[in-house]
Design an enzyme around this catalytic site. Sequence first.
Site, PDB file in Angstrom:
ATOM      1  N   ALA A 125       0.874  -1.075   0.064  1.00  0.00           N
ATOM      2  CA  ALA A 125      -0.027  -0.119   0.074  1.00  0.00           C
ATOM      3  C   ALA A 125       0.948   1.258   0.169  1.00  0.00           C
ATOM      4  CB  ALA A 125      -0.847  -0.062   1.297  1.00  0.00           C
TER       5      ALA A 125
ATOM      6  N   HIS B  83      -0.403   7.269   3.699  1.00  0.00           N
ATOM      7  CA  HIS B  83       0.883   6.770   4.483  1.00  0.00           C
ATOM      8  C   HIS B  83       2.052   7.664   4.055  1.00  0.00           C
ATOM      9  CE1 HIS B  83      -0.214   2.928   5.819  1.00  0.00           C
ATOM     10  NE2 HIS B  83      -0.960   2.725   4.384  1.00  0.00           N
TER      11      HIS B  83
ATOM     12  N   ASN C  36       1.997  -4.122   7.762  1.00  0.00           N
ATOM     13  CA  ASN C  36       2.777  -4.640   6.639  1.00  0.00           C
ATOM     14  C   ASN C  36       3.585  -3.525   5.961  1.00  0.00           C
ATOM     15  OD1 ASN C  36       2.128  -7.228   6.569  1.00  0.00           O
ATOM     16  ND2 ASN C  36       0.196  -7.029   5.499  1.00  0.00           N
TER      17      ASN C  36
END
Length: 258
Positions: free
Chosen positions: A123, A210, A180
């Site tokens: 991601a 993020h 992750n």
Amino acid sequence: MNIGLIGVGAIGRFLIQEVNDHKAIEGCAITALLDERARSNVPSKDKTLPIYTEVAPFVDSGIDLCCEASTVEAARIYVPELLSRGCSVVLSSVGCLADPEFYQVVQRRCREGNALLYVPSGAIAGLDAIQAASYRGNLHHVSITSRKPSHALGADNGQTEVLFQGSAIDAIQAFPRNVNSAVALSLAGMGPYLTQVTVLAVASLQHNEHTIVAEGDFGAMEITVQNRPMEDNPKTSFLAALSVLGMIRKLNNPVRIG
């Protein structure tokens, strides 16, 4: 290329749809599933896919590559034996590599089976640049700040709340199912003890976000990714599924970029 698949959750179903139904990658097909629990989640039109409960017959079915798209627990069970039997793996549940002992086991099994373990970017973005910049210890700082909807983290109090701030190794203990991205970043760069992680619960946010910041001899970078969730599982970022598909496309292409 025949592909075996572990996991038929949101990412697994997406891969079956794109690879088998939409023929997204020329010459590739998902031909086998591992884990009996997958049977109930397989789309009705794909019920003919053989499902295995043991690694040996799964590998012997003729697969050239395995894609793991399940859970950290399943990855810990299946991935070492797959590698030792010579089957390379695209690993979605990269959180399993946060355990240094398991990471060493995986490296040893890769050598024993002459197999490779591929870690997609998931991601986030920029892992290739982070890895390049880390050469000979030339990175001085790497951090990731993850902003997630409050309700997804069980902290829906109407305000922005700092749920965690510290090293990636500690974040793994605090949020084992939500790091992750931090694990992948730490493996590409400075390691889990030196990679800094901040997790924020943001009430007004509808997506995961993020931000990666890195500084070193190369200069500096800041990358922000705003992730749209998958339609059938809001907890999974669409980019995470695309990154697994992208890794398969990359491995199937004689020209590999990044």
